[in-house]
Design a protein around this motif. Structure first.
Motif, PDB file in Angstrom:
ATOM      1  N   ASP A 266       0.871  -1.169   0.000  1.00 47.17           N
ATOM      2  CA  ASP A 266       0.000   0.000   0.000  1.00 47.17           C
ATOM      3  C   ASP A 266       0.910   1.221   0.000  1.00 47.17           C
ATOM      4  O   ASP A 266       1.627   1.459   0.985  1.00 47.17           O
ATOM      5  CB  ASP A 266      -0.901   0.005   1.232  1.00 47.17           C
ATOM      6  CG  ASP A 266      -1.879   1.179   1.240  1.00 47.17           C
ATOM      7  OD1 ASP A 266      -1.664   2.145   0.484  1.00 47.17           O
ATOM      8  OD2 ASP A 266      -2.855   1.127   2.016  1.00 47.17           O
ATOM      9  N   PRO A 267       0.941   1.994  -1.077  1.00 52.67           N
ATOM     10  CA  PRO A 267       1.849   3.147  -1.150  1.00 52.67           C
ATOM     11  C   PRO A 267       1.599   4.192  -0.078  1.00 52.67           C
ATOM     12  O   PRO A 267       2.444   5.063   0.152  1.00 52.67           O
ATOM     13  CB  PRO A 267       1.607   3.709  -2.554  1.00 52.67           C
ATOM     14  CG  PRO A 267       0.255   3.200  -2.946  1.00 52.67           C
ATOM     15  CD  PRO A 267       0.127   1.859  -2.296  1.00 52.67           C
ATOM     16  N   ASN A 268       0.452   4.104   0.601  1.00 53.05           N
ATOM     17  CA  ASN A 268       0.153   5.064   1.665  1.00 53.05           C
ATOM     18  C   ASN A 268       0.697   4.627   3.020  1.00 53.05           C
ATOM     19  O   ASN A 268       0.613   5.383   3.993  1.00 53.05           O
ATOM     20  CB  ASN A 268      -1.362   5.281   1.777  1.00 53.05           C
ATOM     21  CG  ASN A 268      -1.949   5.888   0.517  1.00 53.05           C
ATOM     22  OD1 ASN A 268      -1.410   6.858  -0.010  1.00 53.05           O
ATOM     23  ND2 ASN A 268      -3.023   5.300   0.019  1.00 53.05           N
ATOM     24  N   VAL A 269       1.230   3.416   3.095  1.00 52.67           N
ATOM     25  CA  VAL A 269       1.815   2.909   4.345  1.00 52.67           C
ATOM     26  C   VAL A 269       3.317   2.881   4.190  1.00 52.67           C
ATOM     27  O   VAL A 269       3.838   2.269   3.261  1.00 52.67           O
ATOM     28  CB  VAL A 269       1.290   1.497   4.671  1.00 52.67           C
ATOM     29  CG1 VAL A 269       1.926   0.987   5.960  1.00 52.67           C
ATOM     30  CG2 VAL A 269      -0.231   1.505   4.779  1.00 52.67           C
ATOM     31  N   HIS A 270       4.027   3.549   5.083  1.00 49.85           N
ATOM     32  CA  HIS A 270       5.479   3.597   4.969  1.00 49.85           C
ATOM     33  C   HIS A 270       6.113   3.644   6.350  1.00 49.85           C
ATOM     34  O   HIS A 270       5.424   3.771   7.373  1.00 49.85           O
ATOM     35  CB  HIS A 270       5.912   4.799   4.123  1.00 49.85           C
ATOM     36  CG  HIS A 270       5.312   6.103   4.564  1.00 49.85           C
ATOM     37  ND1 HIS A 270       5.906   6.912   5.496  1.00 49.85           N
ATOM     38  CD2 HIS A 270       4.163   6.702   4.212  1.00 49.85           C
ATOM     39  CE1 HIS A 270       5.145   7.974   5.701  1.00 49.85           C
ATOM     40  NE2 HIS A 270       4.082   7.874   4.938  1.00 49.85           N
ATOM     41  N   LEU A 271       7.430   3.530   6.394  1.00 50.25           N
ATOM     42  CA  LEU A 271       8.155   3.504   7.653  1.00 50.25           C
ATOM     43  C   LEU A 271       7.961   4.794   8.429  1.00 50.25           C
ATOM     44  O   LEU A 271       8.151   5.884   7.892  1.00 50.25           O
ATOM     45  CB  LEU A 271       9.646   3.291   7.393  1.00 50.25           C
ATOM     46  CG  LEU A 271      10.070   1.898   6.924  1.00 50.25           C
ATOM     47  CD1 LEU A 271      11.506   1.933   6.441  1.00 50.25           C
ATOM     48  CD2 LEU A 271       9.910   0.876   8.031  1.00 50.25           C
ATOM     49  N   VAL A 272       7.596   4.661   9.706  1.00 52.52           N
ATOM     50  CA  VAL A 272       7.503   5.821  10.595  1.00 52.52           C
ATOM     51  C   VAL A 272       8.237   5.486  11.884  1.00 52.52           C
ATOM     52  O   VAL A 272       8.411   4.320  12.247  1.00 52.52           O
ATOM     53  CB  VAL A 272       6.040   6.197  10.905  1.00 52.52           C
ATOM     54  CG1 VAL A 272       5.320   6.647   9.654  1.00 52.52           C
ATOM     55  CG2 VAL A 272       5.306   5.034  11.560  1.00 52.52           C
ATOM     56  N   VAL A 349       4.280  -4.180   3.153  1.00 56.86           N
ATOM     57  CA  VAL A 349       5.699  -4.106   2.835  1.00 56.86           C
ATOM     58  C   VAL A 349       6.127  -2.641   2.850  1.00 56.86           C
ATOM     59  O   VAL A 349       5.551  -1.810   2.153  1.00 56.86           O
ATOM     60  CB  VAL A 349       5.993  -4.726   1.463  1.00 56.86           C
ATOM     61  CG1 VAL A 349       7.473  -4.622   1.131  1.00 56.86           C
ATOM     62  CG2 VAL A 349       5.554  -6.182   1.437  1.00 56.86           C
ATOM     63  N   VAL A 350       7.147  -2.335   3.657  1.00 59.84           N
ATOM     64  CA  VAL A 350       7.580  -0.939   3.798  1.00 59.84           C
ATOM     65  C   VAL A 350       9.023  -0.717   3.362  1.00 59.84           C
ATOM     66  O   VAL A 350       9.442   0.430   3.198  1.00 59.84           O
ATOM     67  CB  VAL A 350       7.392  -0.446   5.253  1.00 59.84           C
ATOM     68  CG1 VAL A 350       5.927  -0.330   5.591  1.00 59.84           C
ATOM     69  CG2 VAL A 350       8.104  -1.369   6.239  1.00 59.84           C
TER      70      VAL A 350
END
Length: 391
Positions: A266-272, A349-350
């Motif tokens: 999901d391109p809206n979910v990323h490492l934070v 997947v990030v």
């Protein structure tokens, strides 16, 4: 960590830190990362010369800038540069166990499995299998690191050329190293590895400027063209998969949450910052880690000695890299885990991991990886990328 500080870091705080470090002549740094420890903000700076008296001047300026921007105190910690290494070359002399009696080799070349190039003693990890849909056509590829499967001008005894891409290399599973070690362990000389794919395309270890980003990232990816046997086995096995299938985890990780049963993109979910993440690798299996500050600045001039000649057409002097630290004191990865996917607790997947800096792991944001792949493969922005289930 204060969400406001995290959101302002890339656009406000990090550029201010960079400006201060550049303004003081005589300082040479390798990387820096902002972290929060026991409610105290700290800036860890690595350098080849931590005893330089000018670091006192820099520390004072950095602390003042942070206070002015955030109204928070900052502790500056200057230490000797970390040792970076790609996780392929110093490989433990133990095989990756697998079901040698299986009539269907598909289980051998699934997510987290050992792969490599014929006769080379450098195993790595098959991160996952992706499906790319363009229009009404879909193609399936394996995903790993360039340095795992691209031998370009490399042998066990000759220097590497990390910028070189040599497509067509045959990819085997398990890797030659693991096959030979397993033969000895099981006392079975009839075991064999399988040709699962050919190298279709790779990044050639280059720098890419992500959309809307201030600094570039290092990309190290490879797409594997799966052969007909692999694809046929996949068609047979995917319907049989159990949603909660688990591989054996290390004893230290038994109390941790298991690797997600399904992985997605999901391109809206990323490492934070603070995110708990997992990886499934050839050497250490399923482990978890914690995302530190999501940008660690590395000075290209200082790291070219371990990178080789980096393809850097835009001539940037800094590179933004993501950092994952150990969780519960358990290392996130080890040699041979190169190419592993990094996922969050829900299976998104990030990132794609490719190197280690002491206890920290260097990860490239998966969005940057896919952006590079789209450009290299000329797929265009409408191509849809998805992941197959875990195996």
């Amino acid at each position: 960590m204060d969400p406001a500080i995290v959101s302002d870091y890339d656009k406000i705080i990090q550029p201010k830190f960079l400006a201060i470090l550049r303004s003081i002549k005589g300082l040479a740094w390798t990387s820096f990362i902002l972290d929060n420890e026991s409610h105290q903000y700290k800036l860890d700076i690595t350098t080849q010369d931590p005893s330089n008296s000018k670091w006192a001047e820099a520390s004072t300026a950095l602390q003042k800038a942070f206070l002015d921007l955030t109204h928070r105190k900052l502790r500056v910690n200057v230490v000797k540069s970390k040792t970076f290494e790609e996780m392929r070359f110093v490989v433990p002399r133990s095989p990756q166990p697998y079901d040698a009696s299986s009539k269907n080799p598909f289980a051998l070349y699934s997510l987290g499995r050992s792969i490599g190039v014929e006769q080379l003693d450098y195993p790595g990890t098959l991160g996952g299998i992706i499906t790319v849909t363009t229009g009404d056509k879909s193609r399936v590829y394996g995903l790993t690191n360039n340095h795992v499967v691209n031998i370009g001008k490399t042998t066990n005894t000759q220097p590497r050329d990390p910028t070189h891409v040599e497509t067509g290399n045959v990819i085997y599973c398990p890797n030659y190293h693991d096959l030979e070690a397993t033969k000895i362990q099981l006392k079975n000389t009839k075991l064999k590895n399988y040709k699962i794919a050919q190298l279709r395309a790779a990044s050639g270890r280059s720098l890419i400027m992500p959309a809307r980003a201030t600094y570039p990232c290092i990309v190290d990816w490879a797409l594997l063209q799966l052969n007909s046997q692999t694809l046929n086995n996949m068609l047979d096995e995917i319907p049989k998969l159990k949603a909660n299938f688990q591989l054996h985890r290390t004893p230290q990780e038994k109390e941790a949450r298991p690797f997600p049963a399904q992985i997605t993109y999901d391109p809206n979910v990323h490492l934070v910052n603070g995110m708990t993440v997992f990886k499934w690798g050839r050497t250490t299996g399923i482990t978890s880690g914690e995302v530190k500050m999501v940008r660690s600045m590395m000075n290209i001039d200082s790291v070219e000695t371990w990178k080789g000649k980096i393809h850097n057409p835009q001539r940037y002097t800094e590179v933004a890299e993501l950092v994952v630290g150990p969780r519960r004191g358990v290392p996130f990865c080890d040699s041979g885990d190169s190419g592993s996917l990094v996922v969050d607790e829900r299976g998104h997947v990030v990132g794609l991991l490719w190197a280690r800096a002491d206890d920290d792991v260097i990860v490239t944001d998966i969005r940057v990886v896919f952006e590079s792949i789209r450009e290299k493969m000329e797929w265009g922005p409408n191509a849809v990328v998805s992941f197959t289930p875990n195996f």
